[in-house]
Write a protein that holds these residues in place. Sequence first.
Motif, PDB file in Angstrom:
ATOM      1  N   LEU A  93       0.724  -1.236   0.100  1.00 24.12           N
ATOM      2  CA  LEU A  93       0.188   0.061  -0.143  1.00 24.12           C
ATOM      3  C   LEU A  93       0.851   1.190  -0.088  1.00 24.12           C
ATOM      4  CD1 LEU A  93      -3.049  -0.634   2.443  1.00 24.12           C
ATOM      5  CD2 LEU A  93      -3.153  -0.405   0.166  1.00 24.12           C
ATOM      6  N   SER A  94       2.064   1.329   0.851  1.00 25.74           N
ATOM      7  CA  SER A  94       2.803   2.236   0.861  1.00 25.74           C
ATOM      8  C   SER A  94       3.329   2.854  -0.465  1.00 25.74           C
ATOM      9  CB  SER A  94       3.849   2.314   2.044  1.00 25.74           C
ATOM     10  OG  SER A  94       4.567   1.238   1.630  1.00 25.74           O
ATOM     11  N   ARG A  95       3.787   1.802  -1.115  1.00 29.64           N
ATOM     12  CA  ARG A  95       4.588   1.720  -2.508  1.00 29.64           C
ATOM     13  C   ARG A  95       3.555   2.205  -3.397  1.00 29.64           C
ATOM     14  NH1 ARG A  95       9.597   2.242  -4.698  1.00 29.64           N
ATOM     15  NH2 ARG A  95       9.017   2.797  -6.638  1.00 29.64           N
ATOM     16  N   ARG A  96       2.162   1.816  -3.378  1.00 26.89           N
ATOM     17  CA  ARG A  96       1.207   2.246  -4.321  1.00 26.89           C
ATOM     18  C   ARG A  96       0.843   3.602  -4.015  1.00 26.89           C
ATOM     19  NH1 ARG A  96      -1.216   2.051  -9.091  1.00 26.89           N
ATOM     20  NH2 ARG A  96      -3.604   2.157  -8.970  1.00 26.89           N
ATOM     21  N   VAL A  97       1.015   4.237  -2.938  1.00 31.52           N
ATOM     22  CA  VAL A  97       0.606   5.636  -2.667  1.00 31.52           C
ATOM     23  C   VAL A  97       1.872   6.464  -3.300  1.00 31.52           C
ATOM     24  CG1 VAL A  97       0.257   7.282  -1.119  1.00 31.52           C
ATOM     25  CG2 VAL A  97      -0.769   5.173  -0.699  1.00 31.52           C
ATOM     26  N   VAL A  98       2.990   6.018  -2.958  1.00 32.04           N
ATOM     27  CA  VAL A  98       4.267   6.655  -3.232  1.00 32.04           C
ATOM     28  C   VAL A  98       4.213   6.762  -4.922  1.00 32.04           C
ATOM     29  CG1 VAL A  98       6.657   6.308  -3.798  1.00 32.04           C
ATOM     30  CG2 VAL A  98       5.626   6.179  -1.437  1.00 32.04           C
ATOM     31  N   GLY A 179      -7.792  13.261 -11.711  1.00 32.46           N
ATOM     32  CA  GLY A 179      -8.004  11.683 -11.351  1.00 32.46           C
ATOM     33  C   GLY A 179      -7.056  10.812 -10.482  1.00 32.46           C
ATOM     34  N   ILE A 180      -5.732  11.242 -11.007  1.00 29.91           N
ATOM     35  CA  ILE A 180      -4.610  10.618 -10.309  1.00 29.91           C
ATOM     36  C   ILE A 180      -4.606  11.092  -8.815  1.00 29.91           C
ATOM     37  CG2 ILE A 180      -2.052  10.533  -9.772  1.00 29.91           C
ATOM     38  CD1 ILE A 180      -1.605  10.968 -12.826  1.00 29.91           C
ATOM     39  N   SER A 181      -5.154  12.214  -8.275  1.00 33.01           N
ATOM     40  CA  SER A 181      -5.220  12.662  -6.938  1.00 33.01           C
ATOM     41  C   SER A 181      -6.266  11.973  -6.182  1.00 33.01           C
ATOM     42  CB  SER A 181      -5.502  14.055  -7.037  1.00 33.01           C
ATOM     43  OG  SER A 181      -4.165  14.919  -7.311  1.00 33.01           O
ATOM     44  N   ASP A 182      -7.211  11.733  -7.080  1.00 33.67           N
ATOM     45  CA  ASP A 182      -8.658  11.020  -6.264  1.00 33.67           C
ATOM     46  C   ASP A 182      -8.103   9.455  -5.930  1.00 33.67           C
ATOM     47  OD1 ASP A 182     -10.030  13.311  -6.733  1.00 33.67           O
ATOM     48  OD2 ASP A 182     -10.959  12.254  -8.645  1.00 33.67           O
ATOM     49  N   ARG A 183      -7.133   9.046  -6.853  1.00 32.11           N
ATOM     50  CA  ARG A 183      -6.820   7.687  -6.560  1.00 32.11           C
ATOM     51  C   ARG A 183      -5.741   7.763  -5.225  1.00 32.11           C
ATOM     52  NH1 ARG A 183      -4.367   6.143 -12.429  1.00 32.11           N
ATOM     53  NH2 ARG A 183      -3.498   4.431 -11.306  1.00 32.11           N
ATOM     54  N   VAL A 184      -5.009   8.748  -5.172  1.00 30.70           N
ATOM     55  CA  VAL A 184      -4.119   8.951  -3.902  1.00 30.70           C
ATOM     56  C   VAL A 184      -4.949   8.950  -2.996  1.00 30.70           C
ATOM     57  CG1 VAL A 184      -2.436  10.588  -2.919  1.00 30.70           C
ATOM     58  CG2 VAL A 184      -2.236   9.970  -5.163  1.00 30.70           C
ATOM     59  N   VAL A 185      -6.062   9.578  -2.607  1.00 30.15           N
ATOM     60  CA  VAL A 185      -6.853   9.857  -1.783  1.00 30.15           C
ATOM     61  C   VAL A 185      -7.254   8.219  -1.172  1.00 30.15           C
ATOM     62  CG1 VAL A 185      -9.330  10.637  -0.824  1.00 30.15           C
ATOM     63  CG2 VAL A 185      -7.583  12.267  -1.969  1.00 30.15           C
ATOM     64  N   MET A 186      -7.963   7.693  -2.280  1.00 30.58           N
ATOM     65  CA  MET A 186      -8.389   6.316  -1.907  1.00 30.58           C
ATOM     66  C   MET A 186      -7.435   5.319  -1.351  1.00 30.58           C
ATOM     67  SD  MET A 186     -10.190   3.324  -4.562  1.00 30.58           S
ATOM     68  CE  MET A 186      -8.515   2.835  -5.211  1.00 30.58           C
ATOM     69  N   GLU A 187      -6.266   5.321  -1.825  1.00 28.96           N
ATOM     70  CA  GLU A 187      -5.068   4.445  -1.448  1.00 28.96           C
ATOM     71  C   GLU A 187      -4.618   4.928  -0.174  1.00 28.96           C
ATOM     72  OE1 GLU A 187      -4.790   1.583  -2.641  1.00 28.96           O
ATOM     73  OE2 GLU A 187      -5.390   1.720  -4.698  1.00 28.96           O
TER      74      GLU A 187
END
Length: 208
Positions: A93-98, A179-187
Motif C-alpha cells: 500500500l505504501s508503495r502504491r501511494v508513493v 484523477g490521479i489525486s483522487d486515486r491517491v486519496v483512496m489508497e
Amino acid sequence: MSRGGTTKNREDGPERRCIVTGETAPKSGLIRFVVGPDHAVVPDVLEKLPGRGIYVASTRDALDAAKKGQFSRSAKQAVTVPDALTAEVERQLSRRVVDLIAMARKAGLAVCGFEKVKGWLAGGARVRVLLQAADGSERGKAKLWTPEGARYFNCLTGAELGLAFGRQSVIHGALAAGGISDRVVMEAARLRGLREIDDSDPAVGKDM
C-alpha cells in the motif's frame, strides 16, 4: 444505507463484505486477497489477480484477526497465511501511494516544499490533497492548512514522500485536483487505516 446509518454515496463504487467484521463497505476501503495455486493467501492491492476475492477491512486489527482462521473459513478450505502478511500489505500500500504521487508529480499535478505548498494554498490553487510527513515537525506542519473540500494525510514518512518526489526527504507536499489525486486519496485512506494514523490536520482550528 452504509455503516453508521448514513446514505451510501454512489461514487463510493461497489461494495463487499469484510470477512472479519461482517460489515458491507465500499471496496475502496477494503483489501482484496486471493488464494494462490499453492493454497497460500496472497494480497491483491491492485485487484488484478485471478480468483475469488476475499475482502478484509484495511485496519491492522482486522488483518491480524483474519489470520486466525477467517481466511480458511471464507475460502472454505485450509489455507496458508504468511506470518508477515500484514507487513506485506502495508509495504504494498505504501508503495502504491508513493507511485501514484510520483505519477501526479510527473503530470504537473504535485509540488513539494514548504514555500511551494504554501504558495499553492495562498494563491487559490485547487488543492485536492495536502500531504505532510508523519515524522515531520508538528510546529512546521501546523503552519499549513487544508483547503475546504481537500483531504489531509500524514501517513507517509519523510523518506517515503521523498521517494515520490525524487528527493531524499520531503515533509510537505500538495496535489492538484485530478484523477490521479483522487486515486491517491483512496489508497492513502487505506494505508492510514492500516498504520492507525491520526490524520487530523494540525492546522484545524487555527486562524489562517
